[in-house]
Design a protein around this motif. Structure first.
Motif, PDB file in Angstrom:
ATOM      1  N   LYS A  13       0.826  -1.208   0.000  1.00  0.00           N
ATOM      2  CA  LYS A  13       0.000   0.000   0.000  1.00  0.00           C
ATOM      3  C   LYS A  13       0.862   1.260   0.000  1.00  0.00           C
ATOM      4  CE  LYS A  13      -4.133  -1.912   2.006  1.00  0.00           C
ATOM      5  NZ  LYS A  13      -5.120  -1.673   1.009  1.00  0.00           N
ATOM      6  N   ALA A  14       1.982   1.234   0.701  1.00  0.00           N
ATOM      7  CA  ALA A  14       2.856   2.407   0.761  1.00  0.00           C
ATOM      8  C   ALA A  14       3.605   2.626  -0.542  1.00  0.00           C
ATOM      9  CB  ALA A  14       3.849   2.256   1.898  1.00  0.00           C
ATOM     10  N   SER A  15       3.869   1.572  -1.302  1.00  0.00           N
ATOM     11  CA  SER A  15       4.638   1.716  -2.527  1.00  0.00           C
ATOM     12  C   SER A  15       3.799   2.200  -3.705  1.00  0.00           C
ATOM     13  CB  SER A  15       5.311   0.391  -2.890  1.00  0.00           C
ATOM     14  OG  SER A  15       4.344  -0.566  -3.254  1.00  0.00           O
ATOM     15  N   GLU A  16       2.500   2.342  -3.519  1.00  0.00           N
ATOM     16  CA  GLU A  16       1.657   2.840  -4.608  1.00  0.00           C
ATOM     17  C   GLU A  16       1.922   4.309  -4.901  1.00  0.00           C
ATOM     18  OE1 GLU A  16      -2.349   1.988  -3.560  1.00  0.00           O
ATOM     19  OE2 GLU A  16      -2.127  -0.158  -3.884  1.00  0.00           O
ATOM     20  N   SER A  17       2.418   5.044  -3.924  1.00  0.00           N
ATOM     21  CA  SER A  17       2.662   6.477  -4.116  1.00  0.00           C
ATOM     22  C   SER A  17       4.145   6.780  -4.321  1.00  0.00           C
ATOM     23  CB  SER A  17       2.140   7.245  -2.903  1.00  0.00           C
ATOM     24  OG  SER A  17       2.844   6.837  -1.752  1.00  0.00           O
ATOM     25  N   ILE A  18       4.905   5.799  -4.782  1.00  0.00           N
ATOM     26  CA  ILE A  18       6.335   5.996  -4.983  1.00  0.00           C
ATOM     27  C   ILE A  18       6.575   6.815  -6.254  1.00  0.00           C
ATOM     28  CG2 ILE A  18       6.782   3.924  -6.333  1.00  0.00           C
ATOM     29  CD1 ILE A  18       9.277   3.514  -4.561  1.00  0.00           C
ATOM     30  N   VAL A  19       7.643   7.571  -6.245  1.00  0.00           N
ATOM     31  CA  VAL A  19       7.991   8.407  -7.385  1.00  0.00           C
ATOM     32  C   VAL A  19       8.755   7.560  -8.394  1.00  0.00           C
ATOM     33  CG1 VAL A  19       9.295  10.430  -8.130  1.00  0.00           C
ATOM     34  CG2 VAL A  19       8.085  10.450  -5.952  1.00  0.00           C
ATOM     35  N   GLY A  20       8.421   7.723  -9.653  1.00  0.00           N
ATOM     36  CA  GLY A  20       9.106   7.001 -10.714  1.00  0.00           C
ATOM     37  C   GLY A  20       8.267   7.005 -11.974  1.00  0.00           C
ATOM     38  N   SER A  21       8.779   6.353 -12.975  1.00  0.00           N
ATOM     39  CA  SER A  21       8.055   6.302 -14.237  1.00  0.00           C
ATOM     40  C   SER A  21       6.822   5.406 -14.097  1.00  0.00           C
ATOM     41  CB  SER A  21       8.977   5.772 -15.338  1.00  0.00           C
ATOM     42  OG  SER A  21       9.286   4.415 -15.084  1.00  0.00           O
ATOM     43  N   PHE A  28       7.798   1.761 -14.169  1.00  0.00           N
ATOM     44  CA  PHE A  28       8.406   1.321 -12.905  1.00  0.00           C
ATOM     45  C   PHE A  28       7.329   1.066 -11.857  1.00  0.00           C
ATOM     46  CE2 PHE A  28      10.209   2.328  -8.726  1.00  0.00           C
ATOM     47  CZ  PHE A  28      11.236   1.394  -8.685  1.00  0.00           C
ATOM     48  N   ARG A  29       6.361   1.960 -11.756  1.00  0.00           N
ATOM     49  CA  ARG A  29       5.286   1.785 -10.774  1.00  0.00           C
ATOM     50  C   ARG A  29       4.438   0.563 -11.099  1.00  0.00           C
ATOM     51  NH1 ARG A  29       4.647   7.618 -11.188  1.00  0.00           N
ATOM     52  NH2 ARG A  29       2.921   7.191 -12.589  1.00  0.00           N
ATOM     53  N   LYS A  30       4.190   0.329 -12.389  1.00  0.00           N
ATOM     54  CA  LYS A  30       3.402  -0.826 -12.801  1.00  0.00           C
ATOM     55  C   LYS A  30       4.147  -2.126 -12.470  1.00  0.00           C
ATOM     56  CE  LYS A  30       1.235  -2.824 -16.883  1.00  0.00           C
ATOM     57  NZ  LYS A  30       1.039  -2.695 -18.323  1.00  0.00           N
ATOM     58  N   GLN A  31       5.450  -2.162 -12.749  1.00  0.00           N
ATOM     59  CA  GLN A  31       6.234  -3.357 -12.431  1.00  0.00           C
ATOM     60  C   GLN A  31       6.323  -3.587 -10.924  1.00  0.00           C
ATOM     61  OE1 GLN A  31       9.935  -2.568 -14.394  1.00  0.00           O
ATOM     62  NE2 GLN A  31       9.220  -3.325 -16.369  1.00  0.00           N
ATOM     63  N   LEU A  32       6.472  -2.518 -10.152  1.00  0.00           N
ATOM     64  CA  LEU A  32       6.541  -2.637  -8.703  1.00  0.00           C
ATOM     65  C   LEU A  32       5.205  -3.101  -8.131  1.00  0.00           C
ATOM     66  CD1 LEU A  32       8.452  -2.210  -6.304  1.00  0.00           C
ATOM     67  CD2 LEU A  32       7.520   0.088  -6.106  1.00  0.00           C
ATOM     68  N   LYS A  88      10.869 -12.000  -5.076  1.00  0.00           N
ATOM     69  CA  LYS A  88      11.625 -11.077  -4.228  1.00  0.00           C
ATOM     70  C   LYS A  88      12.982 -10.739  -4.834  1.00  0.00           C
ATOM     71  CE  LYS A  88      12.863  -9.972   0.364  1.00  0.00           C
ATOM     72  NZ  LYS A  88      12.261  -8.685   0.571  1.00  0.00           N
ATOM     73  N   PHE A  89      13.676 -11.736  -5.368  1.00  0.00           N
ATOM     74  CA  PHE A  89      15.048 -11.517  -5.814  1.00  0.00           C
ATOM     75  C   PHE A  89      15.215 -11.375  -7.322  1.00  0.00           C
ATOM     76  CE2 PHE A  89      15.567 -13.785  -1.719  1.00  0.00           C
ATOM     77  CZ  PHE A  89      16.128 -12.736  -1.021  1.00  0.00           C
ATOM     78  N   ALA A  90      14.338 -11.945  -8.122  1.00  0.00           N
ATOM     79  CA  ALA A  90      14.540 -11.911  -9.575  1.00  0.00           C
ATOM     80  C   ALA A  90      13.678 -10.865 -10.279  1.00  0.00           C
ATOM     81  CB  ALA A  90      14.261 -13.281 -10.173  1.00  0.00           C
ATOM     82  N   MET A  91      12.532 -10.558  -9.751  1.00  0.00           N
ATOM     83  CA  MET A  91      11.642  -9.588 -10.400  1.00  0.00           C
ATOM     84  C   MET A  91      11.945  -8.191  -9.872  1.00  0.00           C
ATOM     85  SD  MET A  91       7.902 -11.406 -10.612  1.00  0.00           S
ATOM     86  CE  MET A  91       7.132  -9.906 -11.177  1.00  0.00           C
ATOM     87  N   THR A  92      13.003  -7.608 -10.360  1.00  0.00           N
ATOM     88  CA  THR A  92      13.333  -6.244  -9.941  1.00  0.00           C
ATOM     89  C   THR A  92      12.869  -5.279 -11.018  1.00  0.00           C
ATOM     90  OG1 THR A  92      15.525  -6.456 -10.919  1.00  0.00           O
ATOM     91  CG2 THR A  92      15.330  -6.944  -8.587  1.00  0.00           C
ATOM     92  N   PRO A  93      12.044  -4.310 -10.648  1.00  0.00           N
ATOM     93  CA  PRO A  93      11.592  -3.338 -11.640  1.00  0.00           C
ATOM     94  C   PRO A  93      12.744  -2.454 -12.110  1.00  0.00           C
ATOM     95  CG  PRO A  93      10.534  -2.958  -9.507  1.00  0.00           C
ATOM     96  CD  PRO A  93      11.441  -4.104  -9.352  1.00  0.00           C
ATOM     97  N   LYS A  94      12.757  -2.165 -13.368  1.00  0.00           N
ATOM     98  CA  LYS A  94      13.817  -1.348 -13.957  1.00  0.00           C
ATOM     99  C   LYS A  94      13.375   0.111 -14.000  1.00  0.00           C
ATOM    100  CE  LYS A  94      16.220  -5.025 -15.141  1.00  0.00           C
ATOM    101  NZ  LYS A  94      15.995  -5.924 -14.057  1.00  0.00           N
ATOM    102  N   GLN A  95      14.211   0.986 -13.476  1.00  0.00           N
ATOM    103  CA  GLN A  95      13.929   2.424 -13.520  1.00  0.00           C
ATOM    104  C   GLN A  95      14.329   2.939 -14.904  1.00  0.00           C
ATOM    105  OE1 GLN A  95      12.029   4.696 -12.492  1.00  0.00           O
ATOM    106  NE2 GLN A  95      12.911   5.264 -10.517  1.00  0.00           N
TER     107      GLN A  95
END
Length: 112
Positions: free
Chosen positions: A29-37, A40-44, A98-105
């Protein structure tokens, strides 16, 4: 005495999984308002959903495995293999996410 220690360990593991699940939901819930493209937000968001569902699966299947292992009802013994496999697969999915699906900025200056 060994049964009491065994039940205490199982209770500690289940309470740890519940705590991790609640923290994961709070982080999602807290990561929905993160700054980024937007990408990036969709992948996160996708990563957080998969992690939450797989952690819930680990908790559910582990608890069902413990309940079916207690032999309260004698015809539930076939569930032991299914629930242990479900917990293992859910744990593998959680660790992969957790370890392989890292969103790309994405660098926005490349598109201007």
């Amino acid at each position: 005495m060994d049964d009491i220690i065994g039940f205490a360990v199982v209770l500690i593991i289940i309470s740890g999984l519940v705590y991790a699940l609640l923290n994961q939901i709070k982080y999602s819930k807290a990561s929905e308002s993160i700054v980024g493209s937007p990408l990036f937000r969709k992948q996160l968001k996708r990563k957080n959903k998969v992690m939450t569902v797989s952690l819930f699966g680990v908790l559910l299947f582990y608890t069902l495995n413990i309940v079916s292992g207690l032999n309260i009802v004698s015809n539930l013994t076939f569930l032991n293999n299914f629930t242990s496999l479900g917990a293992f697969v859910s744990l593998i999915i959680f660790l992969y996410t957790k370890f392989a699906m890292t969103p790309k900025q994405v660098d926005r200056s490349l598109y201007n």
